[in-house]
Design a protein around this motif. Sequence first.
Motif, PDB file in Angstrom:
ATOM      1  N   LEU A   5       0.908  -1.197  -0.158  1.00 33.06           N
ATOM      2  CA  LEU A   5      -0.032  -0.024  -0.049  1.00 33.06           C
ATOM      3  C   LEU A   5       0.992   1.214  -0.032  1.00 33.06           C
ATOM      4  N   LEU A   6       0.765   2.176  -0.931  1.00 33.44           N
ATOM      5  CA  LEU A   6       1.663   3.365  -1.167  1.00 33.44           C
ATOM      6  C   LEU A   6       0.707   4.413  -1.042  1.00 33.44           C
ATOM      7  N   GLY A   7       0.733   5.478  -0.048  1.00 31.80           N
ATOM      8  CA  GLY A   7       0.038   6.656  -0.048  1.00 31.80           C
ATOM      9  C   GLY A   7      -1.089   6.357   1.179  1.00 31.80           C
ATOM     10  N   ASP A   8      -1.660   7.533   1.406  1.00 31.05           N
ATOM     11  CA  ASP A   8      -2.553   7.602   2.769  1.00 31.05           C
ATOM     12  C   ASP A   8      -4.090   7.895   2.233  1.00 31.05           C
ATOM     13  N   ASP A   9      -4.992   7.259   2.464  1.00 32.38           N
ATOM     14  CA  ASP A   9      -6.300   7.528   2.129  1.00 32.38           C
ATOM     15  C   ASP A   9      -7.348   6.569   3.050  1.00 32.38           C
ATOM     16  N   LEU A  10      -7.887   6.691   4.088  1.00 34.07           N
ATOM     17  CA  LEU A  10      -8.577   6.191   4.980  1.00 34.07           C
ATOM     18  C   LEU A  10      -9.947   5.656   3.978  1.00 34.07           C
ATOM     19  N   ARG A  11     -10.461   6.407   3.145  1.00 31.85           N
ATOM     20  CA  ARG A  11     -11.702   5.825   2.423  1.00 31.85           C
ATOM     21  C   ARG A  11     -11.465   4.707   1.773  1.00 31.85           C
ATOM     22  N   ALA A  12      -9.955   4.023   1.407  1.00 34.56           N
ATOM     23  CA  ALA A  12      -9.660   3.004   0.782  1.00 34.56           C
ATOM     24  C   ALA A  12      -9.460   1.791   1.850  1.00 34.56           C
ATOM     25  N   LEU A  13      -9.760   2.292   2.868  1.00 32.93           N
ATOM     26  CA  LEU A  13      -9.595   0.726   3.862  1.00 32.93           C
ATOM     27  C   LEU A  13     -10.429  -0.542   3.618  1.00 32.93           C
ATOM     28  N   LEU A  27      -1.254  -8.399   2.558  1.00 35.98           N
ATOM     29  CA  LEU A  27      -0.898  -7.096   2.459  1.00 35.98           C
ATOM     30  C   LEU A  27       0.443  -7.088   3.120  1.00 35.98           C
ATOM     31  N   GLN A  28       1.659  -6.782   2.551  1.00 37.93           N
ATOM     32  CA  GLN A  28       2.889  -7.100   3.294  1.00 37.93           C
ATOM     33  C   GLN A  28       3.553  -5.978   3.866  1.00 37.93           C
ATOM     34  N   CYS A  29       3.147  -4.502   3.333  1.00 39.62           N
ATOM     35  CA  CYS A  29       3.573  -3.374   3.886  1.00 39.62           C
ATOM     36  C   CYS A  29       2.936  -2.111   3.564  1.00 39.62           C
ATOM     37  N   THR A  30       3.121  -1.028   4.255  1.00 40.49           N
ATOM     38  CA  THR A  30       2.481   0.268   3.824  1.00 40.49           C
ATOM     39  C   THR A  30       3.739   1.294   3.757  1.00 40.49           C
ATOM     40  N   ILE A  31       3.343   2.090   2.770  1.00 39.26           N
ATOM     41  CA  ILE A  31       4.680   3.290   2.570  1.00 39.26           C
ATOM     42  C   ILE A  31       4.020   4.604   2.424  1.00 39.26           C
ATOM     43  N   GLY A  32       4.399   5.368   3.377  1.00 36.14           N
ATOM     44  CA  GLY A  32       3.933   6.794   3.321  1.00 36.14           C
ATOM     45  C   GLY A  32       2.179   6.916   3.746  1.00 36.14           C
ATOM     46  N   ALA A  33       1.885   5.805   4.599  1.00 33.65           N
ATOM     47  CA  ALA A  33       0.517   5.856   4.806  1.00 33.65           C
ATOM     48  C   ALA A  33       0.441   5.386   6.542  1.00 33.65           C
ATOM     49  N   PRO A  34       0.783   6.503   7.242  1.00 35.35           N
ATOM     50  CA  PRO A  34       0.636   6.337   8.798  1.00 35.35           C
ATOM     51  C   PRO A  34      -1.056   6.299   9.257  1.00 35.35           C
ATOM     52  N   GLY A  50       7.338   0.401   5.178  1.00 32.40           N
ATOM     53  CA  GLY A  50       8.270   0.636   4.235  1.00 32.40           C
ATOM     54  C   GLY A  50       8.843   1.976   4.188  1.00 32.40           C
ATOM     55  N   ALA A  51       9.995   2.132   3.828  1.00 31.91           N
ATOM     56  CA  ALA A  51      10.712   3.234   3.919  1.00 31.91           C
ATOM     57  C   ALA A  51      10.569   4.205   2.669  1.00 31.91           C
ATOM     58  N   SER A  52      10.561   3.527   1.459  1.00 33.84           N
ATOM     59  CA  SER A  52      10.463   4.378   0.260  1.00 33.84           C
ATOM     60  C   SER A  52       9.795   3.454  -0.962  1.00 33.84           C
ATOM     61  N   TRP A  53       8.859   4.072  -1.792  1.00 35.35           N
ATOM     62  CA  TRP A  53       8.465   3.341  -3.108  1.00 35.35           C
ATOM     63  C   TRP A  53       9.535   2.627  -3.780  1.00 35.35           C
ATOM     64  N   GLU A  54      10.714   2.891  -3.747  1.00 34.48           N
ATOM     65  CA  GLU A  54      11.901   2.670  -4.391  1.00 34.48           C
ATOM     66  C   GLU A  54      12.222   1.045  -4.084  1.00 34.48           C
ATOM     67  N   GLU A  55      12.091   0.827  -2.997  1.00 33.53           N
ATOM     68  CA  GLU A  55      12.024  -0.718  -2.510  1.00 33.53           C
ATOM     69  C   GLU A  55      11.283  -1.658  -2.827  1.00 33.53           C
ATOM     70  N   LEU A  56      10.032  -1.088  -3.632  1.00 32.26           N
ATOM     71  CA  LEU A  56       9.048  -1.993  -4.127  1.00 32.26           C
ATOM     72  C   LEU A  56       9.519  -2.387  -5.743  1.00 32.26           C
ATOM     73  N   LEU A  57      10.344  -1.435  -6.338  1.00 33.11           N
ATOM     74  CA  LEU A  57      10.878  -1.994  -7.706  1.00 33.11           C
ATOM     75  C   LEU A  57      11.742  -3.345  -7.634  1.00 33.11           C
ATOM     76  N   ALA A  58      12.278  -3.492  -6.317  1.00 35.14           N
ATOM     77  CA  ALA A  58      13.280  -4.531  -6.402  1.00 35.14           C
ATOM     78  C   ALA A  58      12.699  -5.782  -5.958  1.00 35.14           C
ATOM     79  N   VAL A  74       4.288   9.938  -4.132  1.00 30.65           N
ATOM     80  CA  VAL A  74       3.342   8.689  -4.362  1.00 30.65           C
ATOM     81  C   VAL A  74       3.145   8.452  -5.677  1.00 30.65           C
ATOM     82  N   MET A  75       2.897   9.685  -6.426  1.00 29.88           N
ATOM     83  CA  MET A  75       2.661   9.640  -8.064  1.00 29.88           C
ATOM     84  C   MET A  75       3.771   9.302  -8.664  1.00 29.88           C
ATOM     85  N   ARG A  76       4.836   9.688  -8.145  1.00 26.36           N
ATOM     86  CA  ARG A  76       6.153   9.466  -8.851  1.00 26.36           C
ATOM     87  C   ARG A  76       6.544   8.136  -8.747  1.00 26.36           C
ATOM     88  N   GLY A  77       6.112   7.456  -7.528  1.00 29.50           N
ATOM     89  CA  GLY A  77       6.230   5.904  -7.298  1.00 29.50           C
ATOM     90  C   GLY A  77       5.311   5.254  -8.167  1.00 29.50           C
TER      91      GLY A  77
END
Length: 393
Positions: A5-13, A27-34, A50-58, A74-77
């Motif tokens: 999960l990348l980004g934060d929006d409670l409506r998608a819970l 669901l293994q991790c969330t990034i930028g979604a406190p 997760g620390a950054s969306w870049e770790e999802l690439l690998a 988030v949109m860049r990722g």
Amino acid sequence: MNFALLGDDLRALPFARAVIADRTHRLQCTIGAPACHAALRPNHPRLDVGASWEELLADKYLDAVIILGADDDVMRGARQLAATGKPLLLFPTPEQQSTFVYELTLIDAESPAVLFPLLPWRGRTLSRHLRDALNQQALGGLHHVRLERRILPEPPGGLLSNGVVAAAFFEDLDLLRYLGGDYDQVAASRIGPEQGGVSMATVTLGGRKLPQAVWSVAVGREAPAWQMTISGDCGTATLTTAGDDTRYALDIRASGEPISLATADDDWGAELLSRFEQQIAGKKVAPTWTDLTRSFDVLDGVERSVRRRRTIELYFETPSERSQFKSQMTAAGCSLLLLTLAGVVCFLMAASMFRFNETLLKVAVVLLFLPLGLFLGLQLLFFLTKPRAADDS
């Protein structure tokens, strides 16, 4: 399947909880979604951060990424993940804007990425039940659709911001398109003081052989309210929600026995998860990415209608490499024409002030018109060598 999960929006819970509840998914991790992480952690104690969306690439074990919000990172990722072919599930918001959505569309056309829009109304039980009733002509021929909202302003006693109005309309728009059809005419107006703020807004949607849909929002003073009414030859259907937005109620009054149903607001997650599984398996399911892009087109049409104070006709066009090339070449061609014109004027002024020999004049003329000639030649070469069938697909 493994999700992140990348980004934060409670409506998608509801969708994230559906993934957690399904034993075949994780669901293994969330990034930028406190906020989402805090809400999901009680039901999923092992959910990582997760620390950054870049770790999802690998991550070769990751199967899909849920994209939430409109944060720049988030949109860049999302762009980078789509470019690598990673399936994305996007929960749309107006802040993402049509440019971002069309960028992903172009990326999907060039790579095997799977784009799936998380549109809650397509998965809610009552909206699907109502659509089935309309398809079975339970109300006969449809006259019109009316959706009314009352929103409490922040702070209390004030007015609604343009952003709040746009978010409310965008949330309801997919339901209007889902039940009414593919609208291509928009007329919008907003009422409010000159210094800013909206006290009332109205959007009228139309289309050939489609029931007219009227959406309105106004400032609520006591409690928020939401109600949609569909009128037909044989009766009416009313879909309402309580002020806390936790339950929806459907009431159909037509020929035959009246129908009254109620269900929870968050029942859409499991249904859309099932449809995403079918899409991954290669089946054609709804909602499609086109449903999302056309909603953004209508949203852009609303802004143009408010600005121009007239009805806007929408012309839906699937973005392609050819259309993108045409836009870029048009901009480049206009720039070169202006530069050539400016160069000719400067050259004539210089020629009248100074004396040049014949060779120098010829070189100057060639240098002035060479860029324009190269541009026209490249454009002609592209259109002669590009297969038309592939471009227009």
